[in-house]
Design a protein around this motif. Sequence first.
Motif, PDB file in Angstrom:
ATOM      1  N   ASP A   1      -3.440 -29.811  10.209  1.00  0.00           N
ATOM      2  CA  ASP A   1      -3.178 -30.873  10.508  1.00  0.00           C
ATOM      3  C   ASP A   1      -2.969 -31.196  12.174  1.00  0.00           C
ATOM      4  OD1 ASP A   1      -2.360 -33.941  10.127  1.00  0.00           O
ATOM      5  OD2 ASP A   1      -0.275 -33.090  10.450  1.00  0.00           O
ATOM      6  N   TYR A   2      -2.497 -30.255  12.699  1.00  0.00           N
ATOM      7  CA  TYR A   2      -2.331 -30.139  14.286  1.00  0.00           C
ATOM      8  C   TYR A   2      -3.891 -29.910  15.006  1.00  0.00           C
ATOM      9  CZ  TYR A   2      -1.831 -28.123  18.699  1.00  0.00           C
ATOM     10  OH  TYR A   2      -2.178 -27.882  20.251  1.00  0.00           O
TER      11      TYR A   2
ATOM     12  N   TYR B   1       0.069 -27.530   7.781  1.00  0.00           N
ATOM     13  CA  TYR B   1       0.623 -28.146   9.296  1.00  0.00           C
ATOM     14  C   TYR B   1      -0.328 -27.606  10.389  1.00  0.00           C
ATOM     15  CZ  TYR B   1       4.914 -30.097   7.127  1.00  0.00           C
ATOM     16  OH  TYR B   1       5.575 -30.890   6.550  1.00  0.00           O
ATOM     17  N   LEU B   2      -0.753 -26.461  10.321  1.00  0.00           N
ATOM     18  CA  LEU B   2      -1.681 -25.768  11.326  1.00  0.00           C
ATOM     19  C   LEU B   2      -3.151 -26.653  11.422  1.00  0.00           C
ATOM     20  CD1 LEU B   2      -2.194 -23.704  13.528  1.00  0.00           C
ATOM     21  CD2 LEU B   2      -3.332 -22.550  11.925  1.00  0.00           C
TER      22      LEU B   2
ATOM     23  N   SER C   1       7.594 -28.695  12.211  1.00  0.00           N
ATOM     24  CA  SER C   1       7.592 -28.881  10.890  1.00  0.00           C
ATOM     25  C   SER C   1       7.417 -27.421  10.120  1.00  0.00           C
ATOM     26  CB  SER C   1       6.458 -29.865  10.302  1.00  0.00           C
ATOM     27  OG  SER C   1       6.638 -31.002  10.913  1.00  0.00           O
ATOM     28  N   MET C   2       6.735 -26.491  10.885  1.00  0.00           N
ATOM     29  CA  MET C   2       6.517 -25.160  10.065  1.00  0.00           C
ATOM     30  C   MET C   2       7.742 -24.271  10.123  1.00  0.00           C
ATOM     31  SD  MET C   2       2.973 -23.799  11.950  1.00  0.00           S
ATOM     32  CE  MET C   2       1.521 -24.843  12.312  1.00  0.00           C
TER      33      MET C   2
ATOM     34  N   TYR D   1       1.806 -23.893   3.294  1.00  0.00           N
ATOM     35  CA  TYR D   1       2.533 -25.154   3.949  1.00  0.00           C
ATOM     36  C   TYR D   1       2.117 -24.616   5.534  1.00  0.00           C
ATOM     37  CZ  TYR D   1       4.730 -27.075   0.001  1.00  0.00           C
ATOM     38  OH  TYR D   1       4.924 -27.800  -1.333  1.00  0.00           O
ATOM     39  N   ILE D   2       2.272 -23.739   5.859  1.00  0.00           N
ATOM     40  CA  ILE D   2       2.026 -23.486   7.512  1.00  0.00           C
ATOM     41  C   ILE D   2       0.383 -23.790   7.822  1.00  0.00           C
ATOM     42  CG2 ILE D   2       1.830 -21.580   9.216  1.00  0.00           C
ATOM     43  CD1 ILE D   2       4.312 -20.401   7.558  1.00  0.00           C
TER      44      ILE D   2
ATOM     45  N   GLN E   1       3.896 -30.921  14.294  1.00  0.00           N
ATOM     46  CA  GLN E   1       3.439 -30.001  13.006  1.00  0.00           C
ATOM     47  C   GLN E   1       4.015 -28.483  13.566  1.00  0.00           C
ATOM     48  OE1 GLN E   1       1.184 -31.751  15.106  1.00  0.00           O
ATOM     49  NE2 GLN E   1      -0.086 -32.551  13.651  1.00  0.00           N
ATOM     50  N   PHE E   2       4.075 -28.110  14.635  1.00  0.00           N
ATOM     51  CA  PHE E   2       4.903 -26.795  14.765  1.00  0.00           C
ATOM     52  C   PHE E   2       6.204 -26.827  14.442  1.00  0.00           C
ATOM     53  CE2 PHE E   2       1.105 -26.585  17.434  1.00  0.00           C
ATOM     54  CZ  PHE E   2       0.431 -25.482  16.895  1.00  0.00           C
TER      55      PHE E   2
END
Lengths: 443, 312
Positions: free
Chosen positions: A165-166, A162-163, B281-282, A158-159, B278-279
């Motif tokens: 995605d960013y 998101y990473l 959300s992590m 998941y990290i 996003q950060f």
Amino acid sequence: MSNHNDFEKTSPWGLFLQQLIVPALAVVTALVLGAIIMWATGNDPLVAYRGLLDGAFLKKRALSETLVATTPYIFLGLAVAFGFKCGLFNIGAEGQFYIGQLAAVWVGYNVHGLPAILHLTLALGAAIVAGAIWSGIPGYLRAKLGSHEVINTIMMNYIAIYLADYLVGLSGPMRDPASSAPQTPAVDASAQLPRLSELPALMASPVTRFTAALLVAVFAFIVVRWWWQQRGNSLRGWRNPWVVGLISAGGLGLITYVFLSSLNRIGGPFTDRADRLHLGFFLAILVAVLVWWILEKTTLGFEVRTVGASPEAAEYAGISIVRNFVLAMAISGGLAGLAGGVEVLGLERNVKSFFSAGYGFDSIAVALLANNNPLGIIPAGFLFGALRNGADLMELRAGVSKQIILVVQALVLMFIAAPVIIRKLYRIRAIREEGVQLTRGWG
Amino acid sequence: MDFALIIALMPGVLASALRFATPIAIGAYSGVLCERAAVINIAIEGMMLVAAMVGDLVMLYTGNIWLGVIGGMLASGLLAILHGVLCINFKTDQIISGTVINIFAIGITGFAYRRFLATPTLTRPIPSTLQPIHIPFLAQIPILGDVLFQNRPIVYIMLILTFVLQYVLFKTPWGLRTRAVGEHPLAADTLGIDVYKVRHINVFLGGLVAGLGGVWFSLEQVGHFDMLMTNGKGFIGLAAMIFGKWTPVGSFIAALIFGLPEAIQITMNFYFPHVPYQFLSMIPYVLTMIVLAGVVGQAIPPAADGQPYDKQ
């Protein structure tokens, strides 16, 4: 077990075929159950499977696209299998695959002016290192603190999502400002892993051809010399491993040079301009052999397998569990990262906005279908590549959504994990002790 | 952000922390039920996903949300029976069995979503979520009332479940039997406890509970099913279970800790739009890893956890 006698009576080929029975029946049974689900929800399974077959093998360029889809499955299957060999369950291949993609593409479009062979190696190396770090963290946590890798690798997935995605998303630092879509810039030509169709143009200059032939020769020399030594041929004279190695190297190098020179004239399958089959597929097969070699023939592989079979015994024998847990997870993640690097540099050439490619869970099934045998992962990966590639045409023809393939894959995995179902269903005797535990609890 | 603003935001943040902790806590309870009987269940995520999908499907075709809740729970229970048969009778590797169910869940929910839910021919009832229930009088209490007594039904059920499960596991004969089977199945068997039966029932109950957590997503939070909407909460539930040392009350507190960053994140997104979401959300995932790394040494699972039992 009482079955030991059977082992001795059966010929190697017979044993090999016996080992294939359960996986084969698992696949067939899963496809039948998939058909029943389709039929029950108002779709025509025959049309669907015909579409699957056409899409995977028969229509134009289908086989080539199947091999393209097979490539990441081989790498990722190897990644999961390597973890299992050490008693570790890497469910995080998906995340490591993304991170590998990001590292490879970053090196691919940020570094300029290197010769292709260096740039490509650097980009693939970055992918391996990034994947290894991503899985090394859960490996370290497991080894040092005992927190279970199943939860940690999933959290890392998941990290990673998101990473990514960013980094690639709307105002992310890796986004291509020239493009309206959220994607990274394309990698330099020097970082592209060539497609077969691009080879003739790339190999136009004799110097390039010579370099390629030289690389093949060096590789052939190392492999053949090692193999010849393994066979115990320490004879003097021309059958000395060095001499045999040099002869094979010269021969293969020459063949490569001649083949590359005549590429323009041969043509043939996989080389028309729209064909996407890239060298990554061949790299995957090489790496499968390499992983087999590491696991079966090196001290590292022996230690990893010993820790996997019994950590207590390993510790008693003076093998470090911590070291092997971290190393096995890092190698596992490195392979998954390499999968990402190859996918980017050979196929996509940039990273597009992220969505779940769903390779991570499938690769667990690939590894188990092959019983974690690195060489068995090649056909298992091919099967999954065919299912994945054929699914699109199946969806188009029969109007059945392609997620049904995931259901079929889960059923395959279930029958492999619980072979007793298949054995009861088809009344087959067991050939080896079953119900082997691959993973461990939280403790 | 000044102090007064923080105070003003507190009840809202705490209320949404409780809301986001709900599926995590319920997932953890499902894990507690299974693992106290020595069956590892990493399929909670998949069971939740299937329950979320079936819940929406049943609501769509019956027009009744509560029938959706029941349908979702039963679907999840069905998967739990499969998990039980694989792990208890066939002695399949329990983590592999869980993975099978997780993959199956992604496939079947995606398939059903595209087939029935993406462009439904029927319309969902309005409203299509379970509505908040204000408990008379108690809801008027400042702060506490906002946080505890104006919630939607599954939050209340979760709170009640915490204490019911804690009581059942540690104060009733059934709980004693369950724990015996999880700690020392051979001894339990000798005393005449049917190890398989106790494990099967616990895994099935765990499945029903996981299903309740699943329908929280589709029927209490969002109002319809989305692909992959459980987003790892089942796995975080497992971490909460470990952090809570395999007890319902401990899991609940752990779930609150995991729910809090998600609640803060929503508020932060609103007040600090320039921090990439996003950060934020992590954070729950990073926090899960940190917490897990910190407690594992002291958290001891049931002695027979994950081990199949051969009937004598």
